[in-house]
Scaffold this motif. Structure first.
Motif, PDB file in Angstrom:
ATOM      1  N   VAL A 162      -6.492   7.214  -1.697  1.00  0.00           N
ATOM      2  CA  VAL A 162      -5.384   6.955  -2.403  1.00  0.00           C
ATOM      3  C   VAL A 162      -4.755   5.488  -1.880  1.00  0.00           C
ATOM      4  N   SER A 163      -3.939   5.171  -2.603  1.00  0.00           N
ATOM      5  CA  SER A 163      -3.122   3.918  -2.373  1.00  0.00           C
ATOM      6  C   SER A 163      -2.009   4.101  -1.591  1.00  0.00           C
ATOM      7  N   ASP A 164      -1.259   3.063  -1.030  1.00  0.00           N
ATOM      8  CA  ASP A 164      -0.130   2.879  -0.055  1.00  0.00           C
ATOM      9  C   ASP A 164       0.975   3.055  -0.968  1.00  0.00           C
ATOM     10  N   VAL A 224      10.305   7.014   4.734  1.00  0.00           N
ATOM     11  CA  VAL A 224       9.238   6.769   5.445  1.00  0.00           C
ATOM     12  C   VAL A 224       8.075   6.251   4.227  1.00  0.00           C
ATOM     13  N   LEU A 225       7.459   5.162   4.593  1.00  0.00           N
ATOM     14  CA  LEU A 225       6.448   4.549   3.681  1.00  0.00           C
ATOM     15  C   LEU A 225       5.143   4.741   4.243  1.00  0.00           C
ATOM     16  N   PRO A 226       4.159   5.633   3.762  1.00  0.00           N
ATOM     17  CA  PRO A 226       2.945   5.647   4.380  1.00  0.00           C
ATOM     18  C   PRO A 226       2.071   4.612   3.730  1.00  0.00           C
ATOM     19  N   ARG A 227       1.124   4.228   4.632  1.00  0.00           N
ATOM     20  CA  ARG A 227       0.079   3.056   4.484  1.00  0.00           C
ATOM     21  C   ARG A 227      -1.248   3.377   5.169  1.00  0.00           C
ATOM     22  N   GLY A 228      -2.056   2.446   4.872  1.00  0.00           N
ATOM     23  CA  GLY A 228      -3.186   2.459   5.947  1.00  0.00           C
ATOM     24  C   GLY A 228      -3.908   3.796   6.136  1.00  0.00           C
ATOM     25  N   VAL A 229      -4.122   4.293   5.029  1.00  0.00           N
ATOM     26  CA  VAL A 229      -4.966   5.779   5.032  1.00  0.00           C
ATOM     27  C   VAL A 229      -6.415   5.593   5.595  1.00  0.00           C
ATOM     28  N   GLY A 230      -6.717   6.494   6.120  1.00  0.00           N
ATOM     29  CA  GLY A 230      -8.028   6.703   6.768  1.00  0.00           C
ATOM     30  C   GLY A 230      -8.555   7.986   7.247  1.00  0.00           C
ATOM     31  N   ALA A 231      -9.628   8.073   7.403  1.00  0.00           N
ATOM     32  CA  ALA A 231     -10.270   9.393   7.696  1.00  0.00           C
ATOM     33  C   ALA A 231     -10.983   9.038   9.409  1.00  0.00           C
ATOM     34  N   VAL A 232     -10.988   9.887  10.290  1.00  0.00           N
ATOM     35  CA  VAL A 232     -11.408   9.651  11.586  1.00  0.00           C
ATOM     36  C   VAL A 232     -12.890   9.326  11.592  1.00  0.00           C
ATOM     37  N   PRO A 233     -13.106   8.131  12.207  1.00  0.00           N
ATOM     38  CA  PRO A 233     -14.350   7.364  12.016  1.00  0.00           C
ATOM     39  C   PRO A 233     -15.410   7.989  13.319  1.00  0.00           C
ATOM     40  N   HIS A 234     -16.758   7.909  13.140  1.00  0.00           N
ATOM     41  CA  HIS A 234     -17.680   8.232  14.262  1.00  0.00           C
ATOM     42  C   HIS A 234     -17.948   6.911  14.788  1.00  0.00           C
TER      43      HIS A 234
END
Length: 411
Positions: A162-164, A224-234
Motif C-alpha cells: 500500500v502507498s503512504d 496521524v499520517l502513516p508512511r514507510g509500510v513494511g513487514a518484519v524482515p528476516h
C-alpha cells in the motif's frame, strides 16, 4: 580491540552561496574532527552506491553489511521495534508523523511544530482503536521521539503493498492510500488506513493536549499520517554474522529498531531527542561507558540533529550542531584500544531539505591505520584520502579486518 562506528545523521551537504560556496562542515569549527582526520585514514563513502538517495534506514543497513535490496521491506518494522513494540510475523507496521491539519483538510505542518511533549497522551487516545467495519483488526499505536510515532496493524487479510498517506509537503491534504497490487489484502489495508487517518483527526482535533498547544500559539498534533509500510524482515543476527557482541546508542526509534532487529543491545540515553536540542553530554557519557564495558566489542552510534537542521533548511543551526558534536569526538578520541570510524549516513543539503545521493566523508582511526595527508574533515578534503571512494557495504569488512575478526577467503 573494540570498534565504533559513529554516524552523524545527515551531516553531509553541498556548497552554499551564503557560506562562500562552502559546506556547513567546511565552515564549522571542528578541531577534534580535523585532528581525527590528521591521525586517521580518510575517504568518501557512498552509503549504498553512487547517486542513490539513501534513507537513514537503508544506509544503516548497508553500513552494517546487510544488503538493503534483500532485507529492507519498509521503515515501519524498524521504527516499531525501536520503540519497544514486539512485532510478530504477519504484522504490518508503519512509521507515522503527528501532523497539523487545518479545518479545510490541508496539512499545514507535517511535524506538528516539532512537538516534544504530550504525545504519550495523544497516542493513548488512538491505541486499541476499533475502526467501524474492521473490528477484526487490532490497532497498536505508540509514540516515538518528537513528532514520530508507530502504527501496527494485526489481523487476518492484511498486506504491506500500500502507498503512504503523507503528502511529503505542506499545503496539500493527506494522500489517499491506494493498494499497490490487485490483491484483496492490499485493498483492505488501504481502506483501513484511509479510515484511520480520518478518524485520527476526529479524535485529536479537540484533544486537551492540542487545545493547550493552540492556546499557547503552537501547532496541534491533530492528525496521524502513516508512511514507510513494511513487514518484519528476516535478518541474520549481527553477532552471528561477525562474531562480536554489539550495542547500539541511538536517538530515534528507527535506528534503535535496526539495532534491535539485528540483535544488538540497546542503550537508552536520557534527553536524547533526535533534534538539535538533544543532550549531547548524556550521549557522550553513554558512549564512553559502553566503550569501557568489556561485554561490547562493537558499538553503533547515531546522532541525528544535523539531519533535522538540513530537513528544515536551517543553515546556521546545522553549522552550530556540527560544532557541538565535535566535543563528543574529543571524548571518544581519548578511548584506548579502539578503531573509531566517523562518517554520515547520507547528505541532507540545506538547499534541498532532503536526502541526496552525494557521497559523505569518512575517517578510520586506530592502530596500524595507514595515515594519509588529509588534515581536515569535510566533503572535499576527504576525497584526497587514502581510503579513496568506498561503499557503505565495505565498512564492516574493513573494520573486521582491522580488528582481526575477518576470515580468510581462499587458501
Amino acid at each position: 580491540m573494540k570498534g565504533i562506528i559513529m554516524i552523524i545523521d545527515g551531516m553531509g551537504d553541498r556548497p552554499i552561496k551564503d557560506l562562500g560556496y562552502k559546506t556547513p562542515l567546511e565552515v564549522a569549527n571542528t578541531p577534534n574532527m580535523d585532528k581525527l582526520a590528521e591521525i586517521g585514514i580518510n575517504g568518501i563513502m557512498d552509503p549504498i552506491s553512487p547517486g542513490i538517495r539513501a534513507g537513514s534506514d537503508t544506509s544503516h543497513i548497508s553500513i552494517l553489511g546487510y544488503d538493503p535490496y534483500e532485507v529492507y521491506t519498509g521503515r515501519g518494522p524498524f521504527e516499531a521495534a525501536g520503540i519497544g513494540l514486539d512485532v510478530i510475523a504477519g504484522d504490518i507496521a508503519f512509521r507515522c508523523n503527528f501532523s497539523t491539519q487545518d479545518e479545510n483538510g490541508i496539512i499545514v505542518d507535517r511535524r506538528a511544530g516539532r512537538i516534544r511533549k504530550g504525545t504519550e497522551e495523544i497516542a493513548g487516545s488512538i491505541n486499541s482503536l476499533k475502526l467501524e467495519g474492521f473490528e477484526d483488526i487490532e490497532i497498536i499505536f505508540k509514540e516515538s521521539t518528537g513528532h514520530r510515532a508507530v502504527l501496527v496493524l494485526r489481523g487476518a487479510g492484511l498486506s504491506d503493498k500500500v502507498s503512504d498517506a503523507d503528502p511529503k509537503h505542506e499545503g496539500k491534504p493527506p494522500k489517499e492510500v491506494v493498494p499497490l497490487d490487485d490483491s484483496p489484502e492490499a485493498a483492505k489495508t488501504a481502506a483501513i488506513l484511509n479510515k484511520f487517518v480520518k478518524t485520527s483527526y476526529d479524535l485529536l482535533k479537540d484533544h486537551p493536549v492540542n487545545l493547550k498547544r493552540i492556546n499557547d500559539g503552537e501547532n496541534p498534533a491533530n492528525v496521524v499520517l502513516p508512511r514507510g509500510v513494511g513487514a518484519v524482515p528476516h535478518i541474520v543476527p549481527f553477532g552471528e554474522k561477525y562474531g562480536v557482541k554489539a550495542a547500539c546508542i541511538a536517538e530515534t526509534g528507527l535506528i534503535k529498531g535496526i539495532g534491535k532487529i539485528t540483535g544488538m543491545d540497546l542503550i537508552d540515553v536520557e534527553g536524547a531527542t533526535g533534534g538539535i536540542d538533544t543532550n549531547l553530554e548524556n550521549m557522550t557519557a553513554s558512549i564512553v561507558e559502553a566503550a569501557k564495558n568489556d561485554d561490547y566489542e562493537f558499538i553503533l552510534i547515531n546522532i541525528d540533529g544535523a539531519d533535522e537542521a538540513g530537513h528544515d533548511g536551517q543553515m546556521e543551526e546545522k553549522v552550530k550542531f556540527i560544532e557541538k558534536v565535535d566535543a563528543v569526538i574529543e571524548e571518544v578520541m581519548k578511548i584506548d584500544d579502539l578503531y573509531f570510524i566517523l562518517t554520515a549516513d547520507h547528505s541532507t543539503p540545506i538547499s534541498v531539505m532532503d536526502h541526496t545521493g552525494d557521497p559523505v566523508p569518512i575517517i578510520i582511526k586506530g592502530p596500524e591505520v595507514k595515515v594519509d595527508n588529509v588534515n581536515s574533515f569535510n566533503e572535499r578534503a576527504a576525497a584526497y584520502g587514502g581510503l579513496c571512494r568506498i561503499r557503505g557495504s565495505d565498512i564492516m569488512n574493513i573494520l573486521m579486518d582491522f580488528m582481526n575478526k575477518s576470515e580468510k577467503f581462499g587458501a
